[in-house]
Every structure is written in C-alpha cells, then in structure tokens.
Write a protein that holds these residues in place. Structure first.
Motif, mmCIF file in Angstrom:
data_model
loop_
_atom_site.group_PDB
_atom_site.id
_atom_site.type_symbol
_atom_site.label_atom_id
_atom_site.label_comp_id
_atom_site.label_asym_id
_atom_site.label_seq_id
_atom_site.Cartn_x
_atom_site.Cartn_y
_atom_site.Cartn_z
ATOM 1 N N ALA A 99 26.983 87.537 29.032
ATOM 2 C CA ALA A 99 27.866 86.379 28.877
ATOM 3 C C ALA A 99 28.017 85.624 30.198
ATOM 4 N N ASP A 100 28.164 86.342 31.293
ATOM 5 C CA ASP A 100 28.296 85.670 32.596
ATOM 6 C C ASP A 100 26.981 84.994 33.001
ATOM 7 N N VAL A 101 25.857 85.656 32.713
ATOM 8 C CA VAL A 101 24.556 85.062 33.054
ATOM 9 C C VAL A 101 24.345 83.782 32.220
ATOM 10 N N PHE A 128 30.543 80.965 42.422
ATOM 11 C CA PHE A 128 30.733 82.013 41.418
ATOM 12 C C PHE A 128 31.176 81.436 40.082
ATOM 13 N N VAL A 129 30.584 81.996 39.022
ATOM 14 C CA VAL A 129 30.807 81.506 37.664
ATOM 15 C C VAL A 129 30.938 82.715 36.738
ATOM 16 N N ARG A 130 31.757 82.571 35.692
ATOM 17 C CA ARG A 130 31.802 83.632 34.669
ATOM 18 C C ARG A 130 32.091 82.981 33.320
ATOM 19 N N ALA A 131 31.936 83.770 32.256
ATOM 20 C CA ALA A 131 32.309 83.283 30.929
ATOM 21 C C ALA A 131 33.831 83.363 30.838
ATOM 22 N N GLU A 168 33.347 79.266 33.388
ATOM 23 C CA GLU A 168 34.485 79.009 34.263
ATOM 24 C C GLU A 168 33.993 79.120 35.708
ATOM 25 N N ARG A 169 34.257 78.107 36.509
ATOM 26 C CA ARG A 169 33.858 78.144 37.926
ATOM 27 C C ARG A 169 35.013 78.688 38.740
ATOM 28 N N LEU A 170 34.737 79.644 39.603
ATOM 29 C CA LEU A 170 35.813 80.269 40.380
ATOM 30 C C LEU A 170 35.847 79.691 41.790
ATOM 31 N N ALA A 171 36.990 79.150 42.154
ATOM 32 C CA ALA A 171 37.125 78.635 43.519
ATOM 33 C C ALA A 171 37.202 79.823 44.471
#
Ligand code: FCB
Length: 452
Positions: free
Chosen positions: A241-243, A305-308, A315-318
C-alpha cells in the motif's frame, strides 16, 4: 579471533563514474571573447537576489584554468565529465550571430579532456539563457524555441564528431516555475499558472529539438536524453500500500515533464490538474516532444516520505525541523531517494537506461588545513547514497552511471559561493584547487568499481 569477511559492494562492469559541472557556475569570463549577457549575469546584479551580492564574473575561472582542471581530473582517475555549453558564448544574442571564439573555447576544452582520457557528457542548456531572449519574453515566448533549435544545431554540428553523449536540458522546473511563478530564479517574476504552463511547454519543445539535432547531426553512436530533477517519493514502509502510494505521488508530481516526454501527450491527469490554464499546443508539437530518447538523467539529492493514508489516498509526510540535513536546509539526508527515484522512473515510464546525472551535498565551511580538506561528512554522504543506488541496481533498476555534483566548489545560484558542493576545494581568493578527502575516496571507488 575470526576475521569477519565483508561482502564487497561491487558495481556492474562498464558502470560510468563521473563528475558534473555547469558553465555558469564555474567558467567566469562573463564578458570575455564575445560572450553575451545571460539572465543569471543580469539577475546577480539585482540587490538581494544572490547571497552577499556574489556574481558569476570570475566564478572558478575555469574559462582560463580548464587545462589545470582536466589534468586534476586525470590525476584522480575520473573518466567521465559532464559539463554544459554556455548558450550566450555561442550565440551571444540568442539567435543571431555566431561567436567563433565561443566554439573555440569548447574545442580547447575537448582537446584537454581527450589528452587526459576523459569522455565528455555535454548538457546543452543549464539555465544561462541569453538575456537578449529574455528581453523578448524568454521562456514565455515561442521564439525562444526556434532560437534553441538553431543553437542545438550549431553545437551538435560543431562538436558531434567528438561528443557522443548529450543531455538536452537540465531540470526544466528550475527555469520555468521557479523563474516565472516563484521569484527565486531569473527573471524572478510572479506570474499566473497559464504562463507557467506555457513556459514548460516551450522547454519541452526545446528538449525535442535537442533530440532532433542529435539524430540529424550527431553522427554514429550519438546518444541523447533529458535531465530531470524528478520529485522522489520514499514509501515509509515496503508494504504494497505504501509503495503504491509512492508510485501515485511519483506520477502526479512529475506529470509536467516525464509524462509528455515518455507518452507524447498531456495525459488526462495533467489536463485535470491544469484545467483551463493548459498551454497552447501547435500541430506537430507532440511528435517533437515525444521523440524517443536513449536515456534519462536524474538529478537526485533528497526525497519525500509518503504512505497510504487512512482513506487509502497517498499522504505526504512533512519532515520534522530537526531531521538531519546538510548545510543547505533543502538538502535532507535521505539516501533512500537514490533507490526509489530510479526504481519508480523505470517502473512507471519503462525508462530503459538511467544515469544519476547529479548527486552530492553542500556545506558552508570546509577549510583547507595543512594542505588538506577533511570533508568526512561528504565521504559519508556519498557512501550511504551509493549504497542505496547499488541496492536499486541489485533489484533490477537499469542504472548505468553516476555523476557526483560537483568537481569544484562553485557558484551555487542564490547561495552564491557560500555553499560548497565540490569534491575539490576552491579558494575563491586565490582560485587554488585542492582535492578534498572525498575526492581521494571517490577516486578509489572509481578505480575499484566498488564501495571501499
Ligand atoms: C541542482 C543544479 C546544479 C547544482 C545542484 C546543487 O539543482 O542542477 O546546478 O546547483 O543543484
């Protein structure tokens, strides 16, 4: 005690190891031998635009010291050198008279490279647009495309017999949206989206003309590709999912450049993003923009960094403020970017051959003490990033080469001479060059074709 055998991190046979520079950042001689003014020559003189009011007038004085620089590369065992040609040295006004002395300089540089057994990798355009073209609209104006077409023809005809590796444009984003939307790059205008999209379109057309020129005049064995500073998402975990989230962000974030070049059209996703602000496209434009290339150059320094997210959307993580970075605040230490950037480019666009055309790190204070510059932090940076690049190759990414940014400390755009990216130190008072510890380390990597 039993000695532990470390597994060598070997690179493929014929892997291309090199270093990179760009004309405006190192050459100096800004007004010499008929060179015309570039947009960066002009921008430097606008108060407040470049740190300490630094200019490109002298830079590393490479225009006069190219022979010394080539000999230094030769001594380090560097076999591949990426440099750019200054458009205003060749056509000082952008599209009219040809300046023979400009052509002569690059012939002398090619001679010196040849004498030192170094293969040239030439960038046609690394941001130094002739100011005369900017005065007529610059990247907003379609006439710049015609001027670039002539310039590309001129240089490929002149150097084609000696240059077999061509990059068309360096980092389109940095002379379009950063120049006509954000005000940090020349001409430093804050214009609307429709204008910015048009500047991208014109840049894509120039890339197409670069490819066309190499196909028509490059001679046998000539190869060509674009250099992009693609946005690199790093999935927080390797779970599917994250990929998948990272892949989706990669497509959306790079839609302005990679999509039209690889697909020869503006995709529905692009159309949705730009809406009514889409560029004007003339018949035949996509035939040029989508001309097949031989490789893709990726300039990669960092990733995001990004995740589902909980709703399944990416969702992009600051990054937290304390996240490790170099002395350039923008350059966060994210070596995984050198794994995910090429991997995603290969997966999404089936890019068959990828070169890391730039990777490196900037620090502000690197003194030479007792004849030595001990930049152990740069050695660590390069080693960690190259480890991730090696992992990507192991997983099947078609990466065929790597160029360190940069051979020399140089003019780092808005940061002037404060931010040092070189593996060779430059004393800007005396212009003396001193290979840093990282240069010797990198020379070893090249010699052994493995991480040492
Ligand atoms: C890249 C540029 C290059 C250099 C590095 C640090 O974006 O292509 O000229 O300034 O950043």
């Amino acid at each position: 005690m039993r000695a532990i055998q470390a597994k060598p991190i070997r690179f493929p046979r014929n892997f291309v190891w090199g270093v990179a520079t760009a004309a405006p950042q190192i050459e100096g001689a800004a007004c010499e031998d008929g060179k015309g003014e570039s947009t960066w020559d002009r921008f430097c003189r606008v108060p407040g635009k470049v740190l300490h009011g630094d200019t490109l007038d002298v830079a590393c004085d490479h225009y006069h010291r190219y022979a010394e620089d080539c000999a230094m590369m030769g001594r380090l065992g560097i076999k591949n050198y990426r440099f750019s040609i200054a458009w205003p040295r060749i056509h000082p006004q952008g599209d009219s008279a040809l300046n023979q002395k400009g052509l002569d300089f690059y012939q002398r540089l090619l001679d010196a490279l040849e004498q030192n057994g170094i293969t040239p990798w030439v960038t046609m355009f690394h941001w130094d647009l002739p100011q005369a073209l900017e005065d007529r609209g610059g990247w907003r104006w379609r006439g710049t495309v015609d001027a670039f077409a002539r310039y590309a023809d001129t240089i490929v005809r002149a150097f084609g017999p000696r240059v077999k590796h061509w990059f068309t444009l360096n980092e389109i984003q940095c002379f379009t949206s950063m120049s006509y939307r954000e005000v940090s790059r020349p001409p430093g205008l804050a214009l609307g989206e429709a204008v910015v999209n048009q500047t991208y379109h014109h840049a894509l057309l120039c890339h197409g003309h670069g490819v066309r020129a190499v196909r028509e005049q490059g001679g046998r064995g000539a190869r060509v590709g674009l250099i992009d500073n693609s946005f690199v998402p790093i999935p927080v975990t390797d779970c599917p999912a994250d990929v998948a989230a990272a892949r989706e962000v990669f497509v959306e974030a790079n839609i302005r450049v990679l999509d039209p070049i690889y697909r020869g059209e503006y995709s529905p996703v692009y159309q949705r993003i730009v809406g009514a602000d889409g560029p004007q496209v003339a018949p035949g434009d996509f035939a040029l923009i989508g001309l097949p290339t031989d490789f893709l150059g990726l300039n990669i320094y960092f990733g995001h960094f990004v995740r589902a997210g909980a709703d399944g959307r990416p969702e992009r993580l600051a990054l937290p403020a304390a996240y490790p970075h170099t002395d350039c605040a923008w350059l966060k230490l994210t070596p995984q970017s050198l794994y995910w950037g090429p991997r995603l480019a290969a997966e999404v666009y089936a890019a068959k051959s990828i070169y890391i055309s730039e990777n490196g790190c900037g620090y502000s204070d690197e003194p030479v003490v007792d004849g030595e510059c001990r930049d152990l932090h740069r050695r660590d940076y390069l080693r960690t990033y190259l480890g991730e690049l090696h992992r990507a190759i192991g997983d099947g990414a078609p990466i065929h080469g790597y160029f360190v940014w940069s051979l020399l400390d140089n003019f780092e755009w808005q940061d002037g001479y404060t931010s040092r990216f070189g593996i060779c130190h430059v004393d800007f008072a005396t212009l003396r060059r001193t290979p840093k510890l990282s240069a010797d380390w990198y020379a070893n990597v090249i010699r052994e074709n493995r991480l040492v």
